[in-house]
Each structure stands twice: as C-alpha cells, then as structure tokens.
Design an enzyme around this catalytic site. Structure first.
Site, PDB file in Angstrom:
ATOM      1  N   LEU A 193      82.142   0.648  39.528  1.00  0.00           N
ATOM      2  CA  LEU A 193      81.719   0.862  38.146  1.00  0.00           C
ATOM      3  C   LEU A 193      82.062  -0.324  37.264  1.00  0.00           C
ATOM      4  O   LEU A 193      81.386  -0.609  36.281  1.00  0.00           O
ATOM      5  CB  LEU A 193      82.400   2.115  37.574  1.00  0.00           C
ATOM      6  CG  LEU A 193      82.054   3.456  38.220  1.00  0.00           C
ATOM      7  CD1 LEU A 193      82.956   4.548  37.668  1.00  0.00           C
ATOM      8  CD2 LEU A 193      80.589   3.796  37.969  1.00  0.00           C
ATOM      9  N   GLY A 199      88.588  -4.541  36.247  1.00  0.00           N
ATOM     10  CA  GLY A 199      89.560  -4.820  35.202  1.00  0.00           C
ATOM     11  C   GLY A 199      90.710  -5.640  35.739  1.00  0.00           C
ATOM     12  O   GLY A 199      90.715  -6.054  36.899  1.00  0.00           O
ATOM     13  N   PHE A 211      93.591  -4.599  36.340  1.00  0.00           N
ATOM     14  CA  PHE A 211      94.285  -3.761  37.316  1.00  0.00           C
ATOM     15  C   PHE A 211      93.640  -3.888  38.692  1.00  0.00           C
ATOM     16  O   PHE A 211      94.306  -3.950  39.717  1.00  0.00           O
ATOM     17  CB  PHE A 211      94.215  -2.312  36.821  1.00  0.00           C
ATOM     18  CG  PHE A 211      94.910  -1.295  37.680  1.00  0.00           C
ATOM     19  CD1 PHE A 211      96.146  -0.799  37.313  1.00  0.00           C
ATOM     20  CD2 PHE A 211      94.322  -0.814  38.834  1.00  0.00           C
ATOM     21  CE1 PHE A 211      96.782   0.151  38.093  1.00  0.00           C
ATOM     22  CE2 PHE A 211      94.946   0.132  39.618  1.00  0.00           C
ATOM     23  CZ  PHE A 211      96.187   0.616  39.244  1.00  0.00           C
ATOM     24  N   LYS A 253      90.447   4.141  40.261  1.00  0.00           N
ATOM     25  CA  LYS A 253      90.937   2.802  39.942  1.00  0.00           C
ATOM     26  C   LYS A 253      91.891   2.353  41.045  1.00  0.00           C
ATOM     27  O   LYS A 253      92.912   2.981  41.293  1.00  0.00           O
ATOM     28  CB  LYS A 253      91.653   2.813  38.589  1.00  0.00           C
ATOM     29  CG  LYS A 253      92.072   1.441  38.089  1.00  0.00           C
ATOM     30  CD  LYS A 253      92.887   1.532  36.803  1.00  0.00           C
ATOM     31  CE  LYS A 253      92.061   1.947  35.625  1.00  0.00           C
ATOM     32  NZ  LYS A 253      92.841   1.837  34.350  1.00  0.00           N
ATOM     33  N   ASP A 273      96.132  -2.258  23.541  1.00  0.00           N
ATOM     34  CA  ASP A 273      94.914  -2.924  24.031  1.00  0.00           C
ATOM     35  C   ASP A 273      93.678  -2.105  23.669  1.00  0.00           C
ATOM     36  O   ASP A 273      92.787  -1.899  24.497  1.00  0.00           O
ATOM     37  CB  ASP A 273      94.991  -3.145  25.540  1.00  0.00           C
ATOM     38  CG  ASP A 273      94.012  -4.220  26.017  1.00  0.00           C
ATOM     39  OD1 ASP A 273      93.628  -5.082  25.201  1.00  0.00           O
ATOM     40  OD2 ASP A 273      93.636  -4.208  27.199  1.00  0.00           O
TER      41      ASP A 273
END
Length: 252
Positions: free
Chosen positions: A29, A32, A34, A51, A148
């Site tokens: 998707l 990032g 991470f 994630k 953030d």
C-alpha cells in the site's frame, strides 16, 4: 492468532504471510520510514493493513516498540486502531484496521482527486483531526504529543472519516508540564513548530502548529514543503506565502 484478553491480539507469522500472499509486491500500500505497508485479507474476509519492520532498522525497532506501548492503550474514533502484532524471529509486524481511501495526501495534493473533497467533506476531515488531537492532548489515559502530524499520516475510511495514524515518533508528555526540551528532533520539515525545530522546545503547541499547517494544505491543496510561488518574490514554502499575502491583523 492468540487473543490477549482485549482487542489487541498476537498473530501467527504464517497467518500474516497467507494474508499478504507471502508479502507480495502487489499487496504493498505504501512505504514509510518504518518499512513497507501491505494490504492483507484474512480467511474470514477481514481486510487489514500490515506494517512490516524493515530489516536491520534500529530506528524502526524503536518506533515499533513505541507504537505497541502507546497505540494499544488508545481508543478513539479518529485514531487508527491497532489490532495486534506479530514477532517471529527477526520479523516484527504491526496489524492495523484497513482504511480503504488511503491517506489525505492521496486526495488533497492531486488536482483531479481533490475535487471529490467538497468544502463540507474538508470541514468534516478538519473537525475529525481536531477531535483526535484533543483526545491525545487532554482526554486519553496518557497525554501524548504526536510529533509527526501531516497529510500522509491522516488516513481516510470508506466514508472519508479521518483517523490519525503512525505513532512511532509520539511521546508521552507529563500532565503537569507545559513544555520540555529535547535534543532528538523527529518529524517532517514544513510541519515543525519553529521553537521545536530550532530550540528543541516541545509541547502540545508543537502538534497544534502542525495542525495549522495541515489546515492550510487542506484549504489550498498545496504542499507546505517545496511550495514555490513566483510573483513579487520567491517563497520557498506555503507558510511564507500565506504570511505575505494575508493582511496584517491587529488585536486589541
């Protein structure tokens, strides 16, 4: 999958691999700091966002622990819900509710897609973000500064309701403190409050500043960072331009 006694669950790695077709590139998707985020579908049809921590990412490991410690304790309709996690050998994975309309930046910065966000929808999005932020600052069990807040961290559900996401950089703030000083700056250029960016002074006002920048982006459809306008002069970001064109207002 193991239920921990609440809505937060521990998932088997095989279950996550099956849900993402063994982490197929076609299921990604987004990407990032991470690591990659995949769309997953469990056998019962439930859609989730998965994630996956990038290999050998020390910063990612810190953010992984931070998200588990914070987000699992937070419940609000304008915060993305963390469903659980998976730890298998070197693999560290977070499982979130799936948001079908991606993130706010997907719409607001695209000339064609942002036409689907009329002013009533934009107002609903702004109000939802504000409610989520107020919960973090004043009404949750922990007083939290997100650090953030930006368009890509505002996810939209099927009805374009906003939910704040990505708490990897969030910080618990003492309830009796007004501000603190930090030497470790995190966040995104263009959204940082000046006193935080230049002096390391952190408070809930840091998030409020970011919210103000986000509000300008929602109204204008322009990115704060990298914005350029040529006319009487050159402005390197959206805030400089707004400051220049907005008439001076004097308060009594």
């Amino acid at each position: 999958m193991e239920d921990t006694g609440s809505e937060f669950s521990l998932y088997d790695f095989s279950q996550i691999a099956d849900a993402t077709d063994n982490f197929s590139p076609g299921k990604i998707l987004g990407q990032g700091g991470f690591g990659p985020v995949y769309k997953g579908i469990f056998p019962d049809g439930q859609e989730v966002a998965i994630k996956k921590l990038a290999a050998r990412s020390r910063q990612g490991l810190v953010e992984f622990k931070n998200e588990i410690q914070l987000v699992a304790k937070l419940q609000h309709r304008h915060l993305v819900r963390l469903l659980g996690c998976c730890i298998h050998d070197e693999e560290k994975i977070l499982i979130y509710e799936y948001m079908s309309n991606k993130s706010l930046d997907y719409f607001i910065f695209d000339p064609n897609r942002r036409t689907s966000l009329n002013w009533m929808i934009r107002l609903k999005i702004v109000e939802g973000i504000a409610q989520g932020l107020l919960y973090l600052h004043e009404h949750s069990r922990l007083r939290i500064i997100h650090r953030d807040l930006k368009a890509s961290n505002i996810l939209l559900d099927s009805e374009l309701n906003p939910k704040i996401s990505d708490f990897g950089m969030a910080r618990i703030f003492p309830s009796d403190a007004t501000q603190t000083k930090t030497s470790r700056l995190v966040g995104t250029y263009g959204y940082m409050a000046p006193e935080y960016a230049f002096e390391g002074l952190l408070s809930i006002k840091s998030d409020v500043f970011s919210f103000g920048v986000l509000l300008l982006e929602i109204i204008s459809g322009k990115r704060s960072a990298g914005f350029q306008h040529y006319g009487e002069g050159e402005f390197h970001n959206l805030l400089q331009y707004i400051y220049k064109v907005t008439p001076t207002v004097k308060f009594m």
